[in-house]
Design a protein around this motif. Structure first.
Motif, PDB file in Angstrom:
ATOM      1  N   GLY A  61       0.805  -1.207   0.000  1.00 56.08           N
ATOM      2  CA  GLY A  61       0.000   0.000   0.000  1.00 56.08           C
ATOM      3  C   GLY A  61       0.841   1.262   0.000  1.00 56.08           C
ATOM      4  O   GLY A  61       2.044   1.238  -0.295  1.00 56.08           O
ATOM      5  N   THR A 188      -8.127  -8.484  -2.065  1.00 58.60           N
ATOM      6  CA  THR A 188      -7.738  -7.172  -1.538  1.00 58.60           C
ATOM      7  C   THR A 188      -7.926  -7.159  -0.027  1.00 58.60           C
ATOM      8  O   THR A 188      -8.852  -7.772   0.507  1.00 58.60           O
ATOM      9  N   THR A 191      -8.646  -2.323   1.285  1.00 54.60           N
ATOM     10  CA  THR A 191      -8.459  -1.459   0.111  1.00 54.60           C
ATOM     11  C   THR A 191      -9.592  -0.445  -0.006  1.00 54.60           C
ATOM     12  O   THR A 191     -10.760  -0.820   0.083  1.00 54.60           O
ATOM     13  N   SER A 281     -13.848  -0.577   1.964  1.00 54.00           N
ATOM     14  CA  SER A 281     -12.987  -1.760   1.834  1.00 54.00           C
ATOM     15  C   SER A 281     -13.776  -3.035   1.562  1.00 54.00           C
ATOM     16  O   SER A 281     -13.236  -4.009   1.030  1.00 54.00           O
TER      17      SER A 281
END
Length: 390
Positions: A61, A188, A191, A281
């Motif tokens: 990230g 993910t 995210t 997310s």
């Protein structure tokens, strides 16, 4: 020769001497590195070496690095020693993560191609990405979708070779493939799929519109990445990039690429993540989030509090991208992104570190970014591994 040595110094290897690991992680391993961030493990038990066929790309990230995935990569290699090669992406680290989702996505796509061209036996590909890395990976797979990657150094640019009888250049042949490989898992972890603007998507703003507005206006502090996250990169001709990315847009097949994967999974912190909200997310509307009183701990995975299987969806419906900041409220852009992304099915896994001393580091703990600080997330990584589709 010197450049190769320098590259090896920049990459990391899984040596057993990490001071903050417990004794279980201090035991010698038989992992091996090619010096460029790629790792596999010697079989050592069958008498015959079998070349791994599944490439796993791990993406860091914002202000992160390949080091952030070292714990998870080690656990993957221990579980699937003969089946996978793990590549922890190195192309977008530190301050390079401010360059914008599109620039970083192109860099990641080029990096993936360079890895694929070195391994002749690869057949499958998966992505596991943390935080901003999930957006970068979504852009990269759109660049790689349908490409024919001939695994020879001279053809590492994705173009077909001159000998078309041996290497047919058929668009149909590579439709549904990512860089010529079968797409398996797209995972993910925390995210911000819906961006960081509006509707309490950044918990540290405490839901105050004024604070959120100031952050949006100062998104330039994070350069192009900030503009992309806060949806301030639009102009009179185009919608914000994250809104473009919920449909196939011009020559980039964002949703076709996502749909090509056998599984899509969104791991999300239900609480204590101060940077990425639960809604963005997990790709849900706020009224679709599970009620907290209905969340319950799993005996095997103590911090997994809710799991939702993928649901069948109608992917034929198209949604307009006529979304502009001046003409639409942020909630309308958010709705457009949710509708676009949920044209494909997602498994959703909700995580809570309630009761953990590491709960206030939830954004990094869910990834086990640094074992001595984020070790409570080990069960989440184990859940990823146990449900991974080979």
């Amino acid at each position: 020769m010197n450049s190769a040595k320098n590259r090896k110094k920049r990459s990391f290897s899984y040596m057993p001497k990490f001071g903050c690991f417990s004794s279980d992680y201090d035991k010698p391993t038989v992992e091996r590195s090619d010096g460029a961030g790629n790792f596999d493990m010697e079989s050592g038990c069958t008498g015959k070496d079998r070349s791994p066929t599944h490439l796993v790309i791990m993406v860091n990230g914002i202000i992160g690095s390949a080091q952030n995935w070292r714990f998870a990569a080690k656990q993957f290699l221990k579980r699937y020693p003969q089946d996978i090669i793990v590549h922890c992406s190195e192309c977008n680290s530190s301050m390079l993560t401010f360059d914008g989702v599109d620039v970083m996505g192109k860099r990641l796509a080029d990096e993936v191609i360079s890895v694929i061209t070195r391994y002749l036996d690869l057949q499958k590909i998966s992505f596991i990405a943390h935080s901003l890395g999930g957006l970068i990976a979504r852009y990269a797979i759109a660049k790689l979708y349908g490409q024919d990657i001939q695994r020879k150094p001279s053809q590492g640019n994705g173009e077909c070779g001159s000998d078309k009888s041996n290497h047919p250049c058929s668009e149909e042949k590579f439709k549904g493939k990512i860089a010529g490989l079968e797409p398996m898992n797209f995972i993910t972890v925390a995210t911000p799929h819906l961006g960081s603007r509006g509707h309490k998507q950044v918990p540290m703003f405490c839901g105050f519109y004024t604070v959120e507005k100031v952050a949006s206006r100062t998104s330039w502090l994070f350069s192009r990445t900030g503009k992309h996250l806060f949806l301030t990169d639009c102009d009179k001709e185009k919608s914000p990039l994250l809104v473009q990315m919920v449909n196939d847009y011009e020559d980039l097949k964002f949703m076709s690429a996502l749909q090509s994967f056998r599984r899509r999974v969104a791991y999300a912190n239900a609480k204590f993540d101060h940077l990425v909200g639960w809604s963005t997310s997990s790709i849900r509307r706020r009224n679709e989030l599970p009620k907290r009183q209905h969340l319950s701990k799993n005996d095997k995975y103590p911090h997994i509090v809710n799991e939702e299987a993928a649901k069948t969806v109608d992917s034929e419906e198209e949604f307009s991208l006529e979304t502009k900041v001046d003409g639409y409220k942020t909630i309308d852009m958010e709705e457009t992104m949710i509708r676009g992304l949920t044209k494909v099915s997602w498994e959703r896994v909700d995580v809570s570190f309630r009761g953990s001393k590491q709960r206030f580091f939830a954004h990094n703990t869910i990834q086990v970014k640094t074992y001595c600080i984020n070790s409570d997330g080990a069960d989440v990584i184990q859940h990823v591994i146990d449900n991974f589709l080979l």
